[in-house]
Write a protein that holds these residues in place. Structure first.
Motif, PDB file in Angstrom:
ATOM      1  N   ILE A   1      27.717  -0.205  52.241  1.00 26.36           N
ATOM      2  CA  ILE A   1      28.403  -1.279  52.969  1.00 26.36           C
ATOM      3  C   ILE A   1      28.449  -2.580  52.160  1.00 26.36           C
ATOM      4  CG2 ILE A   1      28.277  -2.703  55.066  1.00 26.36           C
ATOM      5  CD1 ILE A   1      27.217  -0.250  56.521  1.00 26.36           C
ATOM      6  N   PHE A   2      27.433  -2.838  51.344  1.00 28.25           N
ATOM      7  CA  PHE A   2      27.463  -4.047  50.513  1.00 28.25           C
ATOM      8  C   PHE A   2      28.057  -3.695  49.146  1.00 28.25           C
ATOM      9  CE2 PHE A   2      25.623  -7.121  47.512  1.00 28.25           C
ATOM     10  CZ  PHE A   2      26.053  -8.284  48.117  1.00 28.25           C
ATOM     11  N   GLN A   3      29.324  -4.036  48.959  1.00 25.95           N
ATOM     12  CA  GLN A   3      30.032  -3.736  47.714  1.00 25.95           C
ATOM     13  C   GLN A   3      30.939  -4.909  47.349  1.00 25.95           C
ATOM     14  OE1 GLN A   3      32.065   0.048  48.055  1.00 25.95           O
ATOM     15  NE2 GLN A   3      30.177   1.198  48.357  1.00 25.95           N
ATOM     16  N   TRP A   4      31.167  -5.071  46.046  1.00 22.73           N
ATOM     17  CA  TRP A   4      32.030  -6.130  45.510  1.00 22.73           C
ATOM     18  C   TRP A   4      31.583  -7.507  46.002  1.00 22.73           C
ATOM     19  CZ3 TRP A   4      34.462  -2.638  49.047  1.00 22.73           C
ATOM     20  CH2 TRP A   4      34.731  -1.406  48.480  1.00 22.73           C
ATOM     21  N   ASP A   5      30.256  -7.693  46.075  1.00 25.74           N
ATOM     22  CA  ASP A   5      29.675  -8.992  46.441  1.00 25.74           C
ATOM     23  C   ASP A   5      29.975  -9.406  47.878  1.00 25.74           C
ATOM     24  OD1 ASP A   5      27.915 -10.183  44.861  1.00 25.74           O
ATOM     25  OD2 ASP A   5      29.288 -11.576  43.885  1.00 25.74           O
TER      26      ASP A   5
END
Length: 362
Positions: free
Chosen positions: A95-99
């Motif tokens: 779920i935490f991707q591309w900052d």
């Protein structure tokens, strides 16, 4: 085809290649038994008013999901959601991707939510072109835009591809001058969005679905499919339900199929139910599309006609999305899909002009 699919999966309990009967028990519920909703819906949706009410409920719940995802994006997650995210490292990394944190609304993951928003936004905006009151059409447009926003913030690539495909399918089905002009305008705006430079992670993710940044992912999936192809050819009834994915890891962790990343509903069905099962399932999807297209061109009531067009596009989009993802078997899409199949069969019964022509023909 629904009867054939259910019975075929029930018979899978006797599959001699299956390594776990318990895995079959857990898997058959979502893969086959949930299809019984089709028969329940066919019995329950015995009036035009009930079908319209069901469509309204589905649209309202989709709109509510979109609004909650926008709340997650701009206000943030609740304490319970944050704790849930940090409780599992693999879940957090998904779920935490591309900052940034991908939104998932009320659902278990951004992909499930994004796919729902993808086909529901197309369906909602399509209904906005129907013979409804101005305030109803405005409401549908607002709901559709919110769903598009939710889809964008979810960050899954598959729904981004569904949108232009749905527009093309709509243009082919209608072939009206104004429709073709609107679709061309849509693709011009979309082309500018894909080509423009940006610092936004959300827009970059949309662009990556069309620019080929996902080639590495595609190559890995193709390599996995090539690896498993000989096994599918030599096992016509498959390795048994639950032999891959989560249930495979849980019940048969020593099997090489347990660690096999199918990344596709069709690949999963080919491995677990064999090429025979895959053919039955594809026959089911083809029959659903053929039936919906058949009645779309024959019913006269404009509201029923636009609903049939929406159902046809949804079946096509979900069939397409099931190649890169397990779209149809994911909740709540599976429930929506099976109820939609019942509406495809029942809706034409409430078109008086269609029934009159049918009686005259008979």
């Amino acid at each position: 085809f629904i009867f054939a699919w259910i019975y075929y999966n029930l018979l899978q309990v006797l599959n001699p290649w299956a390594e776990s009967k318990i895995a079959w028990v857990y898997t058959v519920r979502t893969v086959a038994l949930l299809l019984a909703l089709y028969f329940i819906a066919c019995f329950a949706l015995n009036s035009y008013k009930k079908i319209i009410t069901t469509v309204k409920v589905i649209l309202f719940l989709g709109f509510l999901s979109a609004l909650y995802s926008i709340k997650q994006e701009f206000i943030g997650f609740t304490a319970g959601e944050t704790a849930w995210l940090h409780a599992d490292e693999e879940r957090f990394m998904l779920i935490f991707q591309w900052d940034r944190m991908r939104v998932f609304s009320f659902f278990s993951d951004p992909t499930t939510f994004g796919i729902l928003m993808g086909y529901m936004s197309v369906f909602t905006l399509l209904l906005a072109t129907g013979p409804f009151k101005i305030w109803q059409r405005i409401t549908l447009v607002v709901a559709g835009i919110c769903m598009l926003m939710g889809m964008a913030y979810a960050g899954s690539r598959t729904p981004f591809v569904l949108l232009p495909v749905g527009v093309i399918f709509y243009m082919v089905m209608t072939l009206k001058r104004e429709t073709i002009f609107t679709c061309l305008l849509f693709f011009m705006v979309g082309g500018v969005l894909v080509m423009k430079s940006t610092n936004s992670a959300v827009i970059w993710r949309i662009q990556s679905a069309f620019r080929g940044e996902s080639n590495d992912t595609i190559e890995v999936r193709m390599a996995n499919q090539k690896k498993v192809r000989p096994y599918v050819h030599s096992h016509p009834i498959g390795a048994g339900l639950g032999s891959t994915g989560y249930w495979g890891k849980r019940f048969t962790p020593d099997s090489w199929l347990a660690s096999f990343a199918h990344d596709s509903l069709y690949v999963r069905l080919a491995v677990e139910t064999g090429w025979i099962g895959l053919l039955i399932y594809m026959g089911l999807l083809f029959t659903a599309m053929r039936t919906s297209i058949y009645y779309f061109f024959r019913v006269k009531n404009p509201t029923i006609k636009i609903l049939y067009l929406g159902f046809t596009i949804n079946v096509f989009l979900l069939a397409l999305a099931s190649y890169p993802q397990e779209a149809i078997t994911l909740l709540p899409t599976s429930v929506v899909f099976y109820v939609m199949l019942a509406m495809i069969v029942r809706l034409k019964d409430f078109d008086e002009n269609f029934r009159k022509e049918l009686n005259q023909t008979n």
